[in-house]
Scaffold this active site. Structure first.
Site, short mmCIF file in Angstrom:
data_model
loop_
_atom_site.label_atom_id
_atom_site.label_comp_id
_atom_site.label_asym_id
_atom_site.label_seq_id
_atom_site.Cartn_x
_atom_site.Cartn_y
_atom_site.Cartn_z
N HIS A 302 1.71 -7.12 -6.42
CA HIS A 302 1.03 -6.44 -5.01
C HIS A 302 -0.35 -6.44 -5.02
CE1 HIS A 302 4.89 -4.07 -3.97
NE2 HIS A 302 5.28 -4.14 -5.28
N HIS A 375 0.97 13.73 -0.92
CA HIS A 375 0.49 13.32 -2.52
C HIS A 375 -0.84 13.52 -2.74
CE1 HIS A 375 4.51 10.73 -2.18
NE2 HIS A 375 4.92 11.95 -2.29
#
Length: 448
Positions: A302, A375
């Site tokens: 990624h 988060h």
């Protein structure tokens, strides 16, 4: 709003260069030639500068527009305090920053007659609006068009519709923004929000709903591309500004001003949306998220999720944003020998994530359009158990992700939830459970 209102036909013009100088006039000859503030502005108009940056900021960062209007903005009575409703502003001191992962369902249905301003509900934020640092996360849920005008002196507003389109009637003209698009209204620009198709032959339309990032810091701009080069991500030419439009209304109009966290109201004797012509680079704009040119791997692993950044508000530390706006747009996944959903992660940045439509590829359930998750910095997060197990065993053929549209407000500081968000009935109390059942697979005795 009734009365003799002149509303020029809605239209948009491509900015053709984000942050560059642009001009528009609703009446030919309204723009003066060669001088910003001539001794007599054309057509009996008043010349007025709107500055979104300090006069002495570097030219590349300087934001200002000249407005040619029927009445100057100075022609208004005193403002008085009104109730803030469910709107809150930094510094957020009624709660403490929470390291726990939090997730909310969509806002409940609003009472009848709730307009955009009344429907703003603050989830949390950081920084200090009076020091022009940080950001706030708001949601909105409205079922009525505004019959008043609003401006925010504390920050620029990035509006992300999730359900129902909006028509923003700004000083610069009209902006239509639908789910899948975003609009940015600069700090201090006055506007009114109409719900599109609010009334029809079938009666009132469903309420409009969405998200707002209030950016107290430097104005949003396109991120630098670095090794990506000249092309990719959001293209400057895809941002659209309104063409000039004005209201010629000589009757009482309520104007609400958000200033240092509080709402103030004044009743003008005319509409302040009376700008007949303008030029400059401090303008509202709209962007279609589906035009985002996604960059991704064509081999394995990624790239960092910063490749999904649409807009950034830089801070005093290079590369460390006050807030980034990130979109997870439709894209192909082709990486070999790669766990394709977003990986398990802890981050120095804090992330509020929302969903505009469909599903998000890292969550099997519980994360729904109109809801959102928070988060905070260094809180561990990632795919839930069901997603992990499915992705770990998937056959890695080329895969098109086109059944969802998610976004993120990412910020350098922890996001402190408001008391109303921490106590909300639509807060999901069992969010941590999505990571339960991630079993140990490593042998207890180690390797021989």
């Amino acid at each position: 709003m009734s009365g003799d209102a002149r509303k020029v036909a809605e239209g948009l013009t491509y900015l053709t260069g984000f942050g560059n100088e642009h001009a528009s006039e609703a009446v030919p000859g309204a723009l003066p030639l060669g001088r910003n503030s001539p001794q007599r502005a054309p057509l009996g108009l008043y010349a007025e500068q709107l500055s979104g940056s300090a006069f002495t900021e570097p030219r590349a960062h300087n934001r200002r527009s000249w407005l040619y209007r029927i009445r100057p903005s100075a022609a208004h009575p005193a403002f008085t305090r009104i109730h803030n409703g469910t709107l809150r502003t930094a510094p957020f001191t009624e709660s403490v920053p929470d390291p726990n992962r939090l997730r909310w369902n969509p806002l409940p249905e609003p009472p009848a007659g709730t307009d955009f301003v009344k429907g703003l509900w603050t989830l949390g934020g950081n920084g200090d609006a009076t020091q022009r640092t940080g950001m706030a996360v708001h949601l909105y849920h409205a079922n009525a068009s505004m019959d008043r005008v609003f401006s925010d002196a504390d920050g620029e507003l990035l509006i992300v519709p999730e359900r129902g389109g909006l028509l923003l009637r700004t000083e610069f003209g009209l902006l239509r923004v639908e789910p899948g698009e975003v609009a940015v209204v600069p700090r201090g620009v006055r506007f009114r929000v109409d719900l599109l198709d609010a009334e029809s032959d079938r009666g009132p339309s469903p309420a409009a709903r969405g998200y707002v990032c209030e950016n107290y810091g430097a104005p949003f701009r396109l991120p630098d591309l670095g090794p990506i080069g000249a092309n990719g991500l959001a293209g400057a030419r895809d941002f659209r500004a309104p063409v000039a439009a004005y209201e010629d209304v000589e009757e009482p109009v309520e104007v609400v001003n958000k200033f240092c966290g509080n709402l103030w109201s004044a009743v003008y004797d005319h509409s302040p949306l009376d700008v007949v012509a303008w030029h400059g680079n401090y303008v509202p704009y709209v962007y279609d998220l589906r035009r985002f040119n996604v960059i991704g791997t064509i081999s394995y692993d990624h790239p960092d999720p910063s490749i999904f950044t649409v807009l950034t508000s830089p801070s005093d530390t290079p590369g460390l944003a006050g807030v980034d706006f990130v979109v997870f747009a439709p894209r192909w996944l082709v990486g070999e020998d790669t766990f394709r959903p977003p990986y398990f992660h802890r981050n120095v940045m804090s992330e509020y994530m929302g969903l505009i439509e469909g599903a998000y590829d890292a969550k099997a359930e519980g994360f729904v359009p109109g809801g959102g998750s928070l988060h905070n910095m260094m809180s561990a997060h990632g795919p839930d158990r069901e997603t992990f197990e499915r992705a770990s065993a998937a056959e890695l053929r080329p895969q098109k992700i086109d059944d969802g549209l998610a976004f993120m407000f990412e910020t350098r500081w922890p996001v402190t939830a408001t008391a109303q968000a921490a106590r909300a009935a639509h807060l999901q109390r069992g969010y941590d459970d999505v990571w339960q059942g991630l079993e140990r697979h490593f042998p207890r005795t180690g390797f021989a």
